[in-house]
Motif scaffolding. Structure first.
Motif, mmCIF file in Angstrom:
data_model
loop_
_atom_site.group_PDB
_atom_site.id
_atom_site.type_symbol
_atom_site.label_atom_id
_atom_site.label_comp_id
_atom_site.label_asym_id
_atom_site.label_seq_id
_atom_site.Cartn_x
_atom_site.Cartn_y
_atom_site.Cartn_z
ATOM 1 N N THR A 112 1.743 11.437 4.332
ATOM 2 C CA THR A 112 0.725 10.852 4.898
ATOM 3 C C THR A 112 0.382 9.402 4.157
ATOM 4 O OG1 THR A 112 0.515 13.018 2.983
ATOM 5 C CG2 THR A 112 -1.850 11.286 3.156
ATOM 6 N N ARG A 113 1.326 8.579 3.345
ATOM 7 C CA ARG A 113 1.757 7.458 3.103
ATOM 8 C C ARG A 113 3.007 6.929 3.158
ATOM 9 N NH1 ARG A 113 -2.088 4.834 -1.052
ATOM 10 N NH2 ARG A 113 -2.964 6.713 -1.098
ATOM 11 N N PRO A 114 2.302 5.864 3.324
ATOM 12 C CA PRO A 114 4.447 5.277 3.841
ATOM 13 C C PRO A 114 4.920 5.010 2.406
ATOM 14 C CG PRO A 114 2.562 3.494 4.894
ATOM 15 C CD PRO A 114 1.950 4.474 3.966
ATOM 16 N N VAL A 115 6.729 5.540 2.442
ATOM 17 C CA VAL A 115 7.171 5.195 1.095
ATOM 18 C C VAL A 115 8.035 4.283 1.269
ATOM 19 C CG1 VAL A 115 8.833 6.622 -0.200
ATOM 20 C CG2 VAL A 115 7.128 7.802 1.033
ATOM 21 N N THR A 116 8.303 3.509 0.586
ATOM 22 C CA THR A 116 9.125 2.224 0.328
ATOM 23 C C THR A 116 10.141 2.855 -0.926
ATOM 24 O OG1 THR A 116 7.555 0.537 0.641
ATOM 25 C CG2 THR A 116 9.418 0.049 -0.623
ATOM 26 N N MET A 117 11.253 2.299 -0.334
ATOM 27 C CA MET A 117 12.593 3.319 -0.732
ATOM 28 C C MET A 117 13.218 2.054 -1.760
ATOM 29 S SD MET A 117 14.312 6.660 0.513
ATOM 30 C CE MET A 117 15.300 6.363 -0.938
ATOM 31 N N VAL A 118 13.047 1.469 -2.796
ATOM 32 C CA VAL A 118 14.253 0.294 -3.340
ATOM 33 C C VAL A 118 15.147 0.785 -4.118
ATOM 34 C CG1 VAL A 118 13.732 -1.451 -4.620
ATOM 35 C CG2 VAL A 118 11.754 -0.730 -3.884
ATOM 36 N N GLY B 22 0.727 -1.171 0.266
ATOM 37 C CA GLY B 22 0.021 0.108 0.159
ATOM 38 C C GLY B 22 1.199 1.347 0.205
ATOM 39 N N SER B 23 1.781 0.908 -0.089
ATOM 40 C CA SER B 23 3.087 1.970 0.176
ATOM 41 C C SER B 23 3.218 2.578 -1.296
ATOM 42 C CB SER B 23 3.784 2.189 1.144
ATOM 43 O OG SER B 23 4.835 1.055 0.277
ATOM 44 N N VAL B 24 3.768 3.993 -1.031
ATOM 45 C CA VAL B 24 4.472 4.514 -2.523
ATOM 46 C C VAL B 24 6.099 3.500 -3.014
ATOM 47 C CG1 VAL B 24 5.080 6.330 -3.790
ATOM 48 C CG2 VAL B 24 3.175 6.755 -2.488
#
Ligand code: 26V
Length: 754
Positions: A522-528, A485-487
């Motif tokens: 506002t929304r969790p962030v996933t950095m890959v 659900g994260s970006v």
């Protein structure tokens, strides 16, 4: 072909059937059926035939790509589903070769696919590295390199039984030719990738990639880019290059003779492409062989010049190859007098020292050799070609203005959309029909669906499904947990300072501090991240260590981990890219302007509906023009500013951080006790020192603007309908970046095959 029948017969020959066979057995049977079908197919009919020489062909797994092009992918899915499995499960048994390093090698693989798919006659020429570049092991948080063996008893390689004798200084060495079939997309033609190999290859080293670099007869084809920090390693690279081009040149002349044409007609029947400078010795080798065939030297040089074309892929000085003549005397003595005579010819055309082939120190400049003795030279994106012509290669471009042109890179949509993103492919087809599969420019028809909220909603749902699929893959394959659900914000490419993964790391640290201060997103962030570092490139390896340490810091902090994840995907390769790219929301393309020749992942991300966050560098410039400013997030200094700063020596990183307390705090985090507890002290100290005292690629200069624009991008993500439209426009405008378009341009302007 009746796939089910052929598969059944092959499995019966293996003593099993579709219901009892293991996935590995089904993979093996599918490979045999596909490979043998291809063997019986005709090569593209020729006029002129192209030989595309490249040290790298980053082909990726081949089963799915072959089935797609043979028109058998849907049937394979149906047959496998009827027996309780799937193509995805079966293809997981296929080892991925790592016959390339990054964009250069992947481009060569896309080009072979497009050449065959356009029905053009063109083969690849390269080397059969047994252990590839390397497999990356990050188990202790720093990169360790391991061999990546990929040749199994049953593989795509076909032993042609053909071989050539390469005249090294120490004596002749046999080059055996293995082929991999390259089928065109549903057009019945099959070209070939020729991979040359030694007769008696060495076994893999037990641990790591250290091996006896002096044992050329056995180790020549062990690894791509063997360590060149000592002379034996540099010599081995020259041995590899000459082995490839000498065998390739002999193949060309043998095939010319088979066609009954005299060697003086080489350029009428053959186009040779030199992919970066690694294959440049093909020029003197062809001249040598023509002279042996009785052609006078100057005529031979003129024929070869009309035959060859050269692509430059980088303006970084470190990658512009030069070889001391003494190396060539040792490795390939037969071409030394040829190079000296070519140098003399070039000096008749220009007395400018910077364009000489052999300089005063008796060092050979491969790119200069290429430009003098090719009839066409190109850069790989509009900005890159402009920089080549106006600055990096200006004297040569003034000498030969008619030789230079631009050929903006492209990628094959068969692998990078149809193959890796079936959900999006079928959504697109349901909306505009399947004409885009043959002509990617038809994707523009999607623009009519702007404002159609049901369609953008469907597009977002495909993205969500791909994100869930990636999350499952990351858990199963890499042991990484991410929140679907994260970006998903993704930066995957070679690890290099100019690509500025280190600037992205600063953003992660800044975001960490923000969340600690209560500014939660506002929304969790996933950095890959995914990246291999060149084994001898210390700072690149240090940056990996930093990123892994930040990942641990974030994961360990219960205040931060619900909002931020930093995942470093070990051993990034084509297969990983095929999982990551369809699931990306934000595509990180943040090189220092003027430094990235083109980039090609930017194109793949765009075609898969990600929105670019980037600088006006390489092909990003053309992406921005195509999608418009409202559908891309741009930041940072312009290429003109950057070139000016280098020219005036006007950049001082300490001026930036001393005037910015927040940035200084972020930098200090790199060597804070929290990070030192999770990373390697030496690595972290080197990264820190480089930032504050050198920062050659100006990450600090762009860091503020980068963070600000990234925040705006993440905020905009929350307007789901508007974001869906951005994704739509990106997919719709991506057709320009089909490698079919690129190859048509090469053919029209340079190769003239059809
Ligand atoms: C780099 C390295 C680094 C590791 C050691 C050996 C080695 C040898 C050569 C190079 C140069 C790599 C050149 C390259 O990959 N260029 C990329 O080409 C892409 C296709 O045109 C382009 O999209 C990328 O911008 C460019 O960096």
């Amino acid at each position: 072909m009746d796939l089910e029948k052929s598969l059944g017969e092959t499995l019966a020959g293996m003593g099993t059937d579709l219901d009892r066979a293991s996935r590995a057995q089904i993979f093996c049977a599918l490979l045999r059926v596909t490979r043998d079908a291809e063997l019986s197919m005709a090569p593209a009919p020729g006029g002129r035939k192209l030989y595309y020489f490249s040290a790298e062909f980053l082909v990726g797994r081949l089963l799915r790509a072959n089935l797609v092009n043979l028109g058998l992918a849907d049937e394979a899915e149906r047959v496998l589903a009827a027996h309780g499995t799937s193509l995805a499960e079966v293809e997981d048994c296929e080892p991925e070769p790592s016959l390339g390093n990054g964009g250069l090698g992947r481009l060569a693989a896309c080009f072979l696919d497009s050449i065959a798919s356009l029905g053009l006659s063109g083969d690849g020429v390269g080397l059969n590295y047994h252990y590839g570049l390397f497999r990356q092991d990050l188990s202790d948080g720093t990169q360790r390199e391991e061999p990546n063996p990929w040749i199994e008893p049953e593989s795509w390689l076909i032993d042609t039984g053909r071989s050539f004798s390469v005249p090294f200084g120490f004596g002749p060495l046999t080059a055996r030719m293995y082929d991999i079939a390259v089928p065109g997309y549903e057009n019945g033609t099959v070209n070939r990738l020729h991979l040359f190999d030694v007769d008696d290859p060495a076994p893999a080293p037990e641990h790591g990639i250290d091996f006896d670099k002096g044992d050329v007869r056995h180790d020549l084809t062990s690894f791509l880019y063997p360590d060149d920090s000592d002379e034996a390693g540099r010599l081995l690279r020259v041995y590899q290059q000459y082995f490839m081009v000498s065998a390739g040149a002999q193949l060309i002349l043998a095939e010319l003779a088979e066609r009954g044409a005299p060697v003086t007609e080489l350029d009428r029947h053959v186009a040779v492409h030199i992919n970066d400078t690694h294959p440049s010795m093909v020029i003197p080798e062809l001249v040598r062989l023509l002279c042996e065939g009785g052609v006078p030297f100057e005529e031979a040089a003129a024929i070869v010049e009309r035959t060859c074309a050269y692509t430059n892929h980088t303006i970084l000085a470190e990658a512009l190859e030069t070889w001391p003549m003494s190396y060539l005397e040792q490795v390939a003595p037969k071409i030394v007098p040829v190079i000296r005579r070519l140098d003399a010819l070039a000096r008749e055309r220009s007395d400018e020292p910077s364009v000489a082939i052999v300089d005063q120190g008796d060092v050979v400049h491969m790119a200069n050799l290429d430009v003098h003795f090719s009839h066409a030279v190109n850069g790989v994106a509009a900005l890159h070609t402009k920089i080549l012509v106006e600055s990096e290669m200006r004297p040569l471009a003034e000498l030969y203005p008619e030789k230079f042109s631009n050929k903006t890179n492209g990628v094959t949509f068969r692998r990078w959309l149809m193959g890796c993103n079936p959900g999006l492919a079928s959504l697109v087809t349901s909306a505009i029909g399947d004409g885009w599969k043959r002509d990617a420019s038809r994707l523009e028809d999607l623009l009519d669906l702007r404002g159609d909220s049901a369609f953008t909603q469907a597009l977002l749902e495909v993205k969500d499904a791909n994100k869930a699929r990636l999350a499952a893959w990351l858990r199963a394959e890499k042991g990484i947990e991410v929140d679907p659900g994260s970006v998903f914000d993704i930066q995957v490419k070679r690890m290099h300072q100019y690509k500025r993964q280190q600037m992205n790391a600063l953003y992660a640290l800044w975001k960490y501090l923000q969340i600690k201060h209560g500014n939660v997103p506002t929304r969790p962030v996933t950095m890959v991240f995914g990246a291999k570092a060149a084994p001898a490139y210390t700072l690149a390896k240090d940056t990996i260590n930093l990123l892994v340490a930040i990942g641990r810091l974030v994961a360990d902090d219960p205040e931060v981990s619900p909002w931020l994840t930093l995942a470093f995907v070990e051993n990034y390769n084509v297969t990983a890219a095929e999982h990551l790219i369809p699931a990306a929301d934000v595509s990180e393309q943040i090189s220092l302007a003027s430094k990235e020749a083109s980039g090609t992942s930017n194109m793949k991300f765009m075609a898969n509906g990600a929105v670019t966050l980037g600088t006006l560098d390489g092909a990003n410039v053309e992406i921005a023009e195509l999608v418009g400013r409202e559908n891309i997030y741009l930041f940072g200094r312009s290429s003109a500013d950057v070139i000016g700063l280098y020219a005036s020596d006007g950049y001082r990183p300490w001026d930036v951080w001393q005037g910015d307390a927040e940035l200084a705090e972020v930098l200090d985090m790199i060597v804070s006790p929290e990070l030192l507890a999770r990373g390697d002290a030496g690595c972290l100290a080197r990264v820190y020192r480089d930032f504050v005292a050198k920062d050659y690629f100006m990450a600090l200069l762009d860091a503020r603007d980068y963070a600000a624009v990234k925040e705006r991008c993440l905020a905009d993500y929350e307007d789901r309908a508007a974001w869906g439209e951005k994704a739509l426009v990106n997919v719709a405008r991506s057709g320009f970046f089909s490698s079919d378009r690129t190859i048509r341009e090469y053919d029209r302007d340079i190769w003239h095959l059809s």
